[in-house]
Design a protein around this motif. Structure first.
Motif, short mmCIF file in Angstrom:
data_model
loop_
_atom_site.label_atom_id
_atom_site.label_comp_id
_atom_site.label_asym_id
_atom_site.label_seq_id
_atom_site.Cartn_x
_atom_site.Cartn_y
_atom_site.Cartn_z
N THR A 10 0.80 -1.22 0.00
CA THR A 10 0.00 0.00 0.00
C THR A 10 0.83 1.28 0.00
OG1 THR A 10 -1.59 1.19 1.40
CG2 THR A 10 -0.12 -0.28 2.54
N ASP A 11 0.19 2.37 -0.45
CA ASP A 11 0.85 3.69 -0.47
C ASP A 11 -0.05 4.73 0.20
OD1 ASP A 11 -1.12 3.60 -2.48
OD2 ASP A 11 -0.04 4.99 -3.79
N PRO A 12 -0.36 4.57 1.49
CA PRO A 12 -1.42 5.40 2.10
C PRO A 12 -1.11 6.88 2.12
CG PRO A 12 -0.26 4.08 3.78
CD PRO A 12 0.26 3.65 2.44
N VAL A 14 -5.49 8.20 1.37
CA VAL A 14 -6.74 8.24 2.12
C VAL A 14 -7.49 6.92 1.99
CG1 VAL A 14 -8.98 9.38 2.33
CG2 VAL A 14 -6.94 10.75 1.85
N ASP A 15 -7.76 6.48 0.76
CA ASP A 15 -8.58 5.27 0.62
C ASP A 15 -7.80 4.02 1.00
OD1 ASP A 15 -7.10 5.77 -1.75
OD2 ASP A 15 -8.43 4.51 -2.93
N ASP A 16 -6.47 4.09 0.97
CA ASP A 16 -5.65 2.99 1.51
C ASP A 16 -5.92 2.86 3.01
OD1 ASP A 16 -4.09 4.52 -0.69
OD2 ASP A 16 -3.14 2.55 -0.70
N ALA A 17 -5.88 4.02 3.71
CA ALA A 17 -6.11 4.01 5.16
C ALA A 17 -7.49 3.43 5.48
CB ALA A 17 -5.97 5.42 5.72
N GLY A 39 4.03 6.16 -3.96
CA GLY A 39 2.93 6.24 -4.93
C GLY A 39 2.19 7.54 -4.75
N ASN A 40 1.14 7.50 -3.92
CA ASN A 40 0.39 8.73 -3.66
C ASN A 40 1.32 9.83 -3.16
OD1 ASN A 40 -2.29 7.96 -4.34
ND2 ASN A 40 -2.39 6.76 -2.46
N ILE A 41 2.27 9.43 -2.33
CA ILE A 41 3.33 10.32 -1.84
C ILE A 41 4.59 9.48 -1.67
CG2 ILE A 41 2.17 12.29 -0.66
CD1 ILE A 41 2.11 10.42 1.80
N THR A 125 -2.64 -5.61 -3.57
CA THR A 125 -1.83 -4.43 -3.91
C THR A 125 -2.81 -3.30 -4.19
OG1 THR A 125 -1.68 -4.96 -6.27
CG2 THR A 125 0.11 -5.74 -4.88
N ILE A 126 -2.67 -2.21 -3.39
CA ILE A 126 -3.58 -1.07 -3.56
C ILE A 126 -2.77 0.21 -3.83
CG2 ILE A 126 -5.46 -2.13 -2.27
CD1 ILE A 126 -4.70 -0.44 0.17
N GLY A 127 -1.54 0.00 -4.29
CA GLY A 127 -0.67 1.09 -4.74
C GLY A 127 0.07 0.58 -5.98
N PRO A 128 1.08 1.31 -6.45
CA PRO A 128 1.90 0.81 -7.56
C PRO A 128 2.51 -0.55 -7.19
CG PRO A 128 2.36 3.12 -7.12
CD PRO A 128 1.48 2.66 -6.00
N PHE A 168 -4.19 5.55 -11.93
CA PHE A 168 -3.02 5.99 -11.16
C PHE A 168 -2.04 4.86 -10.79
CE2 PHE A 168 -0.76 6.80 -7.24
CZ PHE A 168 -0.12 7.98 -7.54
N ASN A 169 -2.51 3.80 -10.15
CA ASN A 169 -1.58 2.78 -9.62
C ASN A 169 -0.77 2.11 -10.73
OD1 ASN A 169 -2.35 3.22 -6.98
ND2 ASN A 169 -3.82 1.51 -6.94
N VAL A 170 -1.41 1.88 -11.87
CA VAL A 170 -0.71 1.24 -12.99
C VAL A 170 0.20 2.25 -13.67
CG1 VAL A 170 -0.99 0.10 -15.22
CG2 VAL A 170 -2.48 -0.52 -13.31
N HIS A 242 -12.00 3.47 -3.91
CA HIS A 242 -11.24 2.58 -4.81
C HIS A 242 -10.66 1.38 -4.05
CE1 HIS A 242 -11.23 5.63 -7.97
NE2 HIS A 242 -10.70 6.51 -7.15
N ASP A 243 -9.75 1.69 -3.12
CA ASP A 243 -9.01 0.61 -2.46
C ASP A 243 -9.90 -0.26 -1.56
OD1 ASP A 243 -6.76 1.48 -3.78
OD2 ASP A 243 -5.97 2.62 -2.09
N PRO A 244 -10.82 0.34 -0.79
CA PRO A 244 -11.66 -0.52 0.07
C PRO A 244 -12.46 -1.56 -0.72
CG PRO A 244 -11.81 1.75 0.82
CD PRO A 244 -11.04 1.77 -0.48
#
Ligand code: BDR
Ligand code: CA
Length: 317
Positions: A10-12, A14-17, A39-41, A125-128, A168-170, A242-244
């Motif tokens: 993950t790349d938390p 918001v939706d990752d968290a 990823g997100n940051i 996987t919920i980030g890159p 985004f993630n891809v 998205h991620d949830p």
């Protein structure tokens, strides 16, 4: 039935968290670790956020392994900050976590955990997909040892959210996605086609905040910037979960409609870079490499999400 044992990369975010909280609120799931990626940051903040959100949920016994600070080939863009804020978790201000990431790198941790118990671990996987791609390259034996891989990523019939063609993630690490898609792992893909149908509204966030709880306040503060973005650019009063939605693949698969397809990713570096596409007509005559969610009963999913979050908040968190 025993709960599904999962690790979230993950790349938390918001939706990752929100995904970690949703997993912790779901008895069908046992969240065993988080591995972080840029990823997100950047990686410092995604790792800090992962630790801080686990502390908020009284779950700092769950290990966090820090992973890659850069994508395989691309550079890390700033697109994620516009959506998730400079901290990565919107306007929420969580205290500095007391816990530390484990000493092992995420790649080695994933390899060790997956090989130790073949057929047991479901990876999300919920980030890159940088960490997983490198883990596959370092130790290909993890491929047959994973039970399942659930990916939030891609946009199949839907347009992109970071370029007109790419999700985004891809897009953040298309080469990593390419390695993962073609590795031979049993994959379930949760693309934008379904996540954009799962909209958490500001009324939902208010409903959750009728319970006086740090988690409810966190959801409100974390989603504030995220919702501003959606109001400004997507013209709706809410944000996509998205991620949830990946969690639904385990706890409520009946809400999703899946099809099996051969899905590929454009890594040519042109305007379509990071585009994910399914061979619907089977013109390439290649076997399906994943199960793709192409429809969802979105509002039912959002209700399930809120109910689980309410139960977490009522549990005194
Ligand atoms: C994905 O991009 C990120 O910003 C979100 O956390 C999600 O994983 C959606 O395209
Ligand atoms: Ca994410």
């Amino acid at each position: 039935m025993n709960p599904s044992r999962i690790i979230i990369d993950t790349d938390p975010g918001v939706d990752d968290a929100l995904t970690f909280l949703f997993a912790l609120a779901s008895p069908e799931i046992q969240l065993e670790a988080l591995t972080t990626v840029c990823g997100n940051i950047g990686i410092e903040k995604t790792t800090r956020n992962a630790l801080a959100v686990l502390e908020l949920a009284h779950a700092s016994h769950i290990p966090v392994a820090r992973g890659c600070a850069l994508p395989l080939v691309s550079t890390l863009g700033k697109a994620g900050e516009a959506v998730h804020g400079t901290s990565g978790i919107g306007e929420a201000s969580l205290p500095e976590p007391k816990s530390q990431p484990i000493h092992q790198h995420a790649i080695d941790y994933l390899i060790e955990r997956i090989l130790a118990e073949p057929g047991e671990i479901t990876l999300f996987t919920i980030g890159p997909m940088t960490n997983l791609a490198l883990a596959i390259r370092k130790e290909p034996r993890i491929v047959p040892s994973l039970k399942e891989l659930i990916i939030m990523g891609g946009a199949i019939r839907q347009g992109g959210n970071v370029t007109p063609l790419a999700e985004f993630n891809v897009h953040a690490d298309p080469h990593a996605a390419h390695i993962v898609f073609h590795a031979g792992i049993p994959i379930t893909l949760i693309p934008l086609d379904v996540t954009y149908k799962c909209l958490l509204t500001s009324a939902d966030v208010e409903r959750l905040n009728r319970i006086d709880s740090p988690i409810a306040r966190f959801v409100r503060d974390a989603t504030a910037t995220y919702m501003d973005f959606y109001r400004k650019y997507e013209s709706f009063d809410g944000c996509a979960l998205h991620d949830p939605l990946t969690i639904a693949a385990i706890i409520a698969p009946e809400l999703l409609t899946f099809e099996e397809h051969h899905v590929d990713v454009d890594i040519s570096g042109g305007v379509g870079n990071g585009n994910t596409f399914a061979d619907f007509m089977n013109v390439a005559k290649k076997p399906a490499n994943m199960k793709v969610a192409l429809d969802v009963r979105g509002r039912e999913f959002v209700e399930l999400f809120i109910e689980r979050m309410e139960s977490l908040c009522r549990a005194g968190l």
